[in-house]
Design a protein around this motif. Structure first.
Motif, PDB file in Angstrom:
ATOM      1  N   LEU A   1       2.782  11.115  12.281  1.00  0.00           N
ATOM      2  CA  LEU A   1       2.732   9.789  12.899  1.00  0.00           C
ATOM      3  C   LEU A   1       1.468   9.035  12.484  1.00  0.00           C
ATOM      4  O   LEU A   1       1.508   7.820  12.270  1.00  0.00           O
ATOM      5  N   ARG A   2       0.361   9.753  12.374  1.00  0.00           N
ATOM      6  CA  ARG A   2      -0.884   9.107  11.958  1.00  0.00           C
ATOM      7  C   ARG A   2      -0.765   8.551  10.540  1.00  0.00           C
ATOM      8  O   ARG A   2      -1.192   7.423  10.266  1.00  0.00           O
ATOM      9  N   VAL A   3      -0.160   9.320   9.660  1.00  0.00           N
ATOM     10  CA  VAL A   3       0.019   8.877   8.275  1.00  0.00           C
ATOM     11  C   VAL A   3       0.922   7.653   8.218  1.00  0.00           C
ATOM     12  O   VAL A   3       0.662   6.696   7.471  1.00  0.00           O
ATOM     13  N   MET A   4       1.970   7.653   9.015  1.00  0.00           N
ATOM     14  CA  MET A   4       2.879   6.510   9.046  1.00  0.00           C
ATOM     15  C   MET A   4       2.151   5.255   9.511  1.00  0.00           C
ATOM     16  O   MET A   4       2.313   4.167   8.937  1.00  0.00           O
ATOM     17  N   ARG A   5       1.327   5.386  10.548  1.00  0.00           N
ATOM     18  CA  ARG A   5       0.578   4.233  11.055  1.00  0.00           C
ATOM     19  C   ARG A   5      -0.418   3.734  10.014  1.00  0.00           C
ATOM     20  O   ARG A   5      -0.593   2.536   9.827  1.00  0.00           O
ATOM     21  N   GLU A   6      -1.052   4.657   9.329  1.00  0.00           N
ATOM     22  CA  GLU A   6      -2.031   4.307   8.311  1.00  0.00           C
ATOM     23  C   GLU A   6      -1.388   3.543   7.155  1.00  0.00           C
ATOM     24  O   GLU A   6      -1.991   2.638   6.579  1.00  0.00           O
ATOM     25  N   ASN A   7      -0.142   3.886   6.849  1.00  0.00           N
ATOM     26  CA  ASN A   7       0.542   3.285   5.699  1.00  0.00           C
ATOM     27  C   ASN A   7       1.366   2.052   6.038  1.00  0.00           C
ATOM     28  O   ASN A   7       2.002   1.476   5.155  1.00  0.00           O
ATOM     29  N   THR A   8       1.408   1.656   7.304  1.00  0.00           N
ATOM     30  CA  THR A   8       2.147   0.460   7.700  1.00  0.00           C
ATOM     31  C   THR A   8       1.171  -0.704   7.781  1.00  0.00           C
ATOM     32  O   THR A   8       0.374  -0.811   8.721  1.00  0.00           O
ATOM     33  N   ASN A   9       1.225  -1.568   6.786  1.00  0.00           N
ATOM     34  CA  ASN A   9       0.195  -2.607   6.616  1.00  0.00           C
ATOM     35  C   ASN A   9       0.094  -3.571   7.791  1.00  0.00           C
ATOM     36  O   ASN A   9      -1.013  -3.956   8.187  1.00  0.00           O
ATOM     37  N   HIS A  10       1.237  -3.994   8.349  1.00  0.00           N
ATOM     38  CA  HIS A  10       1.171  -5.026   9.390  1.00  0.00           C
ATOM     39  C   HIS A  10       0.826  -4.465  10.767  1.00  0.00           C
ATOM     40  O   HIS A  10       0.748  -5.206  11.745  1.00  0.00           O
ATOM     41  N   TRP A  11       0.630  -3.134  10.880  1.00  0.00           N
ATOM     42  CA  TRP A  11       0.091  -2.569  12.110  1.00  0.00           C
ATOM     43  C   TRP A  11      -1.432  -2.547  11.972  1.00  0.00           C
ATOM     44  O   TRP A  11      -1.993  -1.745  11.232  1.00  0.00           O
ATOM     45  N   LYS A  12      -2.098  -3.424  12.669  1.00  0.00           N
ATOM     46  CA  LYS A  12      -3.527  -3.650  12.448  1.00  0.00           C
ATOM     47  C   LYS A  12      -4.407  -2.513  12.980  1.00  0.00           C
ATOM     48  O   LYS A  12      -5.445  -2.204  12.408  1.00  0.00           O
ATOM     49  N   ILE A  13      -4.018  -1.893  14.090  1.00  0.00           N
ATOM     50  CA  ILE A  13      -4.850  -0.846  14.687  1.00  0.00           C
ATOM     51  C   ILE A  13      -4.459   0.512  14.106  1.00  0.00           C
ATOM     52  O   ILE A  13      -3.311   0.925  14.203  1.00  0.00           O
ATOM     53  N   LYS A  14      -5.412   1.187  13.506  1.00  0.00           N
ATOM     54  CA  LYS A  14      -5.138   2.461  12.828  1.00  0.00           C
ATOM     55  C   LYS A  14      -5.642   3.664  13.615  1.00  0.00           C
ATOM     56  O   LYS A  14      -4.952   4.668  13.737  1.00  0.00           O
ATOM     57  N   ASN A  15      -6.871   3.584  14.119  1.00  0.00           N
ATOM     58  CA  ASN A  15      -7.464   4.706  14.853  1.00  0.00           C
ATOM     59  C   ASN A  15      -7.244   4.520  16.354  1.00  0.00           C
ATOM     60  O   ASN A  15      -7.769   3.579  16.959  1.00  0.00           O
ATOM     61  N   ILE A  16      -6.453   5.419  16.936  1.00  0.00           N
ATOM     62  CA  ILE A  16      -6.082   5.296  18.348  1.00  0.00           C
ATOM     63  C   ILE A  16      -6.376   6.606  19.069  1.00  0.00           C
ATOM     64  O   ILE A  16      -6.055   7.689  18.567  1.00  0.00           O
ATOM     65  N   ASN A  17      -6.981   6.503  20.248  1.00  0.00           N
ATOM     66  CA  ASN A  17      -7.239   7.664  21.081  1.00  0.00           C
ATOM     67  C   ASN A  17      -5.992   7.931  21.928  1.00  0.00           C
ATOM     68  O   ASN A  17      -5.693   7.186  22.865  1.00  0.00           O
ATOM     69  N   ALA A  18      -5.259   8.979  21.589  1.00  0.00           N
ATOM     70  CA  ALA A  18      -3.981   9.263  22.249  1.00  0.00           C
ATOM     71  C   ALA A  18      -4.147   9.541  23.741  1.00  0.00           C
ATOM     72  O   ALA A  18      -3.297   9.139  24.553  1.00  0.00           O
ATOM     73  N   THR A  19      -5.236  10.210  24.104  1.00  0.00           N
ATOM     74  CA  THR A  19      -5.464  10.529  25.521  1.00  0.00           C
ATOM     75  C   THR A  19      -5.694   9.265  26.334  1.00  0.00           C
ATOM     76  O   THR A  19      -5.132   9.093  27.429  1.00  0.00           O
TER      77      THR A  19
END
Length: 504
Positions: free
Chosen positions: A290-308
């Protein structure tokens, strides 16, 4: 007193001084033995009763799912006589816009596009423009190639709104190559913003709108504009005949299986988990995917997210396991028929089984319809989502696991149709309770169920006014944090009571 005792003693002595026969002695011993047994049994019974009062039985110690009356589980909340009201006022005038054209490229999934199209109808009305049938998003996560007429009844859309806005299927031939103004309208804009935009018509005959989502404010718009949005969203944007017909069949099949059913929008899908950064209950490999997918999706601006932090803040969709615990705590029996209104569940049966072992009577489109019936919908996520939408609207209870576009649209539509029961989970409050279960501080059972039901007493889909932004929030962020118009179109499009309704 002395004489009495003396006489008794003398009688006893005389008796035992006599020579007794063996038969009489045996009879005496038998009576004495029987009397002793009777006393022992009577005393033992009292002891057992006292012990049972002190110590609950093993069955009493097991957590139980309290069986609630059907009306509490299934009945719609009291609507106070409220009803849909979308007719324009006496001063209302429809837009003509014969020589001004607006083309639109909608963006997002099905319900994001639906809300955007309804907003563009209102914008075309404000700007006195002819609206060209919008282009649908073909580049989103779902890669759906559907055009407008594949999903919506195009003729019905045009005819329903003909007194509000002039709508055409395409630009006139002579204007296809004409220069056009390209505009990305500001989010959450009001009427005055679009009235200023009419200056465009001085230099251009065609205006192209790059995005359609969230272009209109939720509040502080004229009543006629708000009601036009409702006419477009709830009346004009009817699904295509193929979708409507199959959706109706699937609802009938659900109703033939059970007297009532729950439509569960289980937003435990790959894109949602990746976008929100929620990983609770996932393996390390799944979290990394899921982290890799978020990193590679350009129009999702927020990449580093604290899951907790996301989970504690109530920003994560409920997991299948959490949904199962939630439904059980609300009082629904294991035999309840549940329709899963969602795409592919992330992790498949490995995660879904955490729900189905509590509620085995779970069905999907694929188990209700034949392969032949679904053939035309394969690889068309928006058309498939439209079937879920119809089934969710007609369900006895609708429960979303996350407050996304689908959940908001269905909730608002059910409010519009008479405040049909919609249980909206308080995810932030539930996470605190789930963590108590995991830590052993709380156990499933009547006390836990009481806490869950108390938390959701006023989250049943009953009448209430649309909520504004949280106090202290200012500027454009205030508009973004207001409750979405299509999530709750009260009071502009729901009326009929002179009482100011504030209940939930």
């Amino acid at each position: 007193m002395v004489n009495f005792r003396g006489s008794s003693h003398s009688k006893s002595s005389s008796i035992f001084s006599r020579r007794s026969s063996p038969l009489s002695i045996m009879l005496y011993v038998f009576i004495l033995f029987a009397f002793s047994i009777f006393i022992f049994i009577l005393y033992s019974k009292d002891i057992l009763e006292d012990e049972e009062k002190k110590s609950p039985s093993i069955s009493e110690m097991k957590p139980k799912s309290e069986q609630l009356p059907d009306d509490i589980l299934w009945d719609a909340p009291f609507s106070y006589g409220l009803r849909p009201c979308v007719k324009p006022s006496a001063r209302y005038k429809g837009a003509q816009g014969y020589d001004r054209y607006m083309t639109v490229r909608s963006n997002g999934g099905l319900n994001q596009m639906r809300a955007g199209i309804a907003d563009m109808v209102a914008v075309a009305h404000i700007m006195n423009a002819t609206l060209v049938i919008p282009q649908l998003d073909k580049r989103s996560f779902w890669q759906d190639t559907s055009i407008f007429s594949d999903i919506f009844d195009e003729i019905h859309f045009i005819m329903t709104l003909q007194t509000d806005v002039r709508i055409v299927k395409e630009l006139p031939k002579e204007l296809e190559s004409a220069p056009r103004a390209r505009k990305h309208f500001s989010s959450w804009s009001g009427v005055s913003y679009y009235e200023e935009m009419t200056q465009i018509w001085k230099d251009y005959q065609i205006l192209h709108v790059a995005k359609s989502d969230s272009r209109l404010a939720n509040n502080d718009l004229p009543l006629d504009v708000q009601r036009l949005r409702c006419r477009a969203f709830y009346h004009a944007l009817r699904f295509s005949p193929a979708i409507e017909n199959l959706g109706k069949k699937l609802v009938e099949r659900l109703q033939s299986r059970s007297e009532r059913y729950i439509a569960l929008h289980l937003r435990y899908e790959k894109d949602m988990l990746s976008f929100t950064g929620c990983t609770h209950g996932l393996t390390e490999a799944e979290s990394e995917e899921l982290r890799v997918m978020r990193e590679n999706t350009n129009h999702w601006k927020i990449k580093n997210i604290n899951a907790t932090e996301q989970r504690i803040g109530g920003l994560c969709p409920l997991t299948p396991k959490e949904v199962g615990i939630f439904l059980q705590a609300l009082g629904y029996p294991p035999s309840t028929l549940i329709y899963i209104a969602a795409g592919e569940i992330y992790g498949g049966n490995a995660h879904l089984s955490e729900l189905t072992y509590r509620f085995p009577n779970v069905v999907y489109k694929e188990t209700l319809a034949s392969k032949g019936e679904l053939k035309g919908f394969s690889n068309h996520a928006s058309q498939s989502a439209a079937l879920d939408y119809i089934i969710s609207i007609e369900s006895d209870v609708f429960i979303p696991s996350h407050s996304g576009n689908m959940a908001r649209a269905v909730e608002g539509h059910r409010r519009f149709l008479g405040h049909r029961k919609t249980v909206t989970p308080d995810r932030r409050g539930l996470v605190a309770l789930f963590d108590m279960l995991e830590s052993g501080v709380q156990k499933e059972g009547s006390s836990f169920s009481h806490l869950v039901r108390k938390l959701h007493k006023n989250r049943q889909g009953g009448p209430r006014q649309r909520e504004g932004a949280p106090s202290g929030v200012k500027g454009r962020a205030r508009s973004r944090l207001e409750e979405h118009f299509y999530q709750n179109p009260y009071p502009e499009c729901i009326c009929g009571s002179k009482i100011t309704v504030r209940w939930t």
